[in-house]
Write a protein that holds these residues in place. Structure first.
Motif, short mmCIF file in Angstrom:
data_model
loop_
_atom_site.label_atom_id
_atom_site.label_comp_id
_atom_site.label_asym_id
_atom_site.label_seq_id
_atom_site.Cartn_x
_atom_site.Cartn_y
_atom_site.Cartn_z
N ALA A 276 0.85 -1.19 0.00
CA ALA A 276 0.00 0.00 0.00
C ALA A 276 0.89 1.24 0.00
O ALA A 276 1.88 1.29 0.74
N PRO A 277 0.56 2.25 -0.81
CA PRO A 277 1.35 3.49 -0.85
C PRO A 277 0.87 4.46 0.22
O PRO A 277 0.34 5.54 -0.06
N ARG A 278 1.06 4.09 1.46
CA ARG A 278 0.61 4.88 2.60
C ARG A 278 1.39 4.47 3.82
O ARG A 278 2.25 3.58 3.77
N ILE A 279 1.06 5.09 4.97
CA ILE A 279 1.61 4.69 6.25
C ILE A 279 0.91 3.42 6.71
O ILE A 279 -0.28 3.24 6.47
N GLY A 280 1.63 2.54 7.39
CA GLY A 280 1.01 1.36 7.95
C GLY A 280 0.05 1.70 9.07
O GLY A 280 0.11 2.79 9.65
N GLY A 281 -0.84 0.79 9.38
CA GLY A 281 -1.79 1.02 10.46
C GLY A 281 -1.16 0.80 11.82
O GLY A 281 0.03 0.55 11.96
N GLY A 282 -2.00 0.87 12.85
CA GLY A 282 -1.52 0.63 14.21
C GLY A 282 -0.50 1.66 14.64
O GLY A 282 -0.65 2.85 14.38
N LEU A 283 0.56 1.19 15.29
CA LEU A 283 1.55 2.08 15.87
C LEU A 283 2.86 2.11 15.09
O LEU A 283 3.87 2.61 15.58
N SER A 284 2.85 1.61 13.86
CA SER A 284 4.10 1.56 13.11
C SER A 284 4.71 2.94 12.90
O SER A 284 5.94 3.10 12.93
N TYR A 285 3.86 3.95 12.71
CA TYR A 285 4.39 5.31 12.49
C TYR A 285 5.22 5.77 13.68
O TYR A 285 6.25 6.44 13.52
N LYS A 286 4.79 5.40 14.89
CA LYS A 286 5.49 5.84 16.10
C LYS A 286 6.80 5.11 16.27
O LYS A 286 7.82 5.70 16.64
N VAL A 287 6.81 3.81 15.99
CA VAL A 287 8.04 3.03 16.11
C VAL A 287 9.07 3.51 15.09
O VAL A 287 10.26 3.63 15.40
N ILE A 288 8.62 3.80 13.88
CA ILE A 288 9.54 4.30 12.85
C ILE A 288 10.19 5.59 13.31
O ILE A 288 11.41 5.78 13.21
N GLU A 289 9.38 6.50 13.87
CA GLU A 289 9.92 7.79 14.31
C GLU A 289 10.91 7.61 15.46
O GLU A 289 12.00 8.19 15.46
N GLU A 290 10.53 6.81 16.46
CA GLU A 290 11.39 6.66 17.64
C GLU A 290 12.64 5.83 17.32
O GLU A 290 13.70 6.08 17.89
#
Length: 444
Positions: A276-290
């Motif tokens: 998918a050409p988007r951000i993953g669901g759940g908390l993946s965005y936060k783990v990527i950032e941290e």
């Protein structure tokens, strides 16, 4: 709201979109959340909430026109992404990719066809509607059955024989928005998700994870209960992932956008389940950032605005585990124990997926996910101790004060997956019995 304010319309009140709204507000936007639910998680931070379906493109277009929106965005929900691209195009605003591409990519039949044509490694498949002739399906079991066009992982099941295939196909066709389904070859191996940002025609790998899931009951409900970041991959496998993502971007005319794919790795070879050409669901965005320092939510906003994104990241130092908590069928009242666990540094954060008053239905995966929490540590032993302690102290209560929390689904649990069946973090893969095998749909 004043006419001089920049208006951003956010489609979908998911937990990641609550953080998306905060970033938009920091950029000076007045935020309008569109979600059909009374009290979605992101409502608490939005400036205004309009109760409407994100799938109703004309309704969202009317809302955007009425409020003179400068941006319509959905960072991590497939079907809402289609609506966002449609409305932005109609308003003459920038889109991360065209409405036509957005609509086609959510169709798994189109996605699989193009991947095979372009030599992107994936499994063979049948694309089926309700008029199919079962005698024409020449398959070698097991196979995976999926709705071709839906928002969740509901209807994604593994069929072991003709009777199961017929039953699951009929159900998948009914779930799918376009009334079609996919039957594809089952791929054995480690299930890995990989997250990228595409810029100037090249995929930049941000982070990987490995999913731990079970399939339960007569209806084989899929429950992903734990996601471990980063996955233990070789340098060659990481490079292979970047090459595949770059080829996906070229094949589907994608640039300046987040992208992630789910895949299976066996004998060092990656086979893509879907992307998918988007951000993953759940908390993946936060783990990527941290973990890496890359703010993928802000990058997603820039993607919608047409701003160039500088992809800078660092290598993760810690192991992160996202732990999903599930509830049994009831009306949700509250989740207890989160504040104490955070203050005692057992968990990093808790993010609700469901609000008080929401009906929990444990016959469906997405309907039974109540929330998720993060733990981190330097070793798997450390994070598993924290996870066990968290599950002992957390609880999900219904309106009568009864506990409805599934206490048996966590990394290393006996009730969910026995410790001896865990895919070890050191990279050694221990095959699971067929009753626990999983190949899922993309998380919303």
């Amino acid at each position: 709201m004043g006419r001089c304010e920049k208006i951003a319309i956010v489609l979908g009140g998911t937990a990641p979109h609550a953080e998306l709204i905060k970033r938009l507000q920091n950029r000076g936007y007045y935020t309008i959340l569109v979600d059909y639910l009374d009290n979605p998680p992101a409502k608490a931070v939005a400036d205004f909430h309009i109760q409407a379906s994100t799938l109703d493109r004309e309704a969202v277009l009317n809302i955007a026109q009425e409020h003179h929106a400068k941006l319509v965005i959905s960072a991590c929900v497939d079907q809402a992404n289609i609506t966002a691209c449609y409305v932005n195009e109609r308003l003459g605003l920038h889109t991360p990719y065209s409405y036509e591409i957005a609509e086609k990519i959510t169709n798994k039949g189109y996605m699989k066809k193009v991947m095979l044509q372009q030599g992107i490694p994936t499994s063979a498949f049948f694309y089926i509607d309700k008029t199919y002739d079962f005698a024409d399906l020449d398959v070698a079991y097991p196979v995976m059955v999926k709705p071709a066009d839906s928002n969740t992982s509901n209807g994604v099941v593994k069929a072991e024989n003709d009777d199961e295939l017929k039953k699951y196909l009929d159900a998948a066709i009914k779930i799918s928005r376009n009334n079609k389904a996919i039957v594809e070859g089952y791929m054995d191996g480690q299930e890995i998700s990989a997250y990228f940002y595409i810029t100037k025609g090249k995929a930049h790998l941000l982070l990987t994870n490995e999913r731990h899931s079970v399939v339960e009951g007569m209806e084989r409900v899929i429950r992903c209960y734990s996601i471990v970041y980063p996955a233990q991959l070789t340098q060659e496998e990481n490079e292979q992932a970047e090459e595949i993502a770059t080829e996906i971007a070229k094949a589907f005319h994608l640039d300046n956008t987040p992208l992630f794919f789910q895949s299976v790795i066996k004998d060092g070879k990656i086979s893509v389940i879907e992307f998918a050409p988007r951000i993953g669901g759940g908390l993946s965005y936060k783990v990527i950032e941290e973990s890496t320092g890359f703010d993928i939510l802000s990058a997603s906003i820039d993607s919608y605005l047409g701003n160039e994104v500088d992809v800078c990241r660092t290598e993760p130092d810690d192991i992160y585990v996202t732990n999903v908590i599930y509830g049994r069928s009831a009306v949700l009242d509250k989740v207890t124990g989160t504040d104490e666990l955070i203050s005692n540094k057992v968990i990093e954060r808790y993010v609700p997926y469901k609000s008080s008053g929401t009906e929990i239905n444990d016959h469906f995966n997405s309907s039974s996910r109540v929330g998720a929490f993060h733990v981190k540590g330097k070793t798997m032993d450390e994070v598993q101790v924290k996870i066990k302690l968290a599950f002992e102290q957390l609880d999900i209560l219904d309106r009568s004060g009864n506990s409805i929390m599934r206490k048996d689904l966590y990394l290393g649990s006996v009730g969910g997956v026995n410790k001896n069946l865990i895919i070890l973090y050191c990279g050694e893969h221990i095959p699971l019995p067929s009753s626990l095998d999983y190949r899922g749909g993309l998380a919303a």
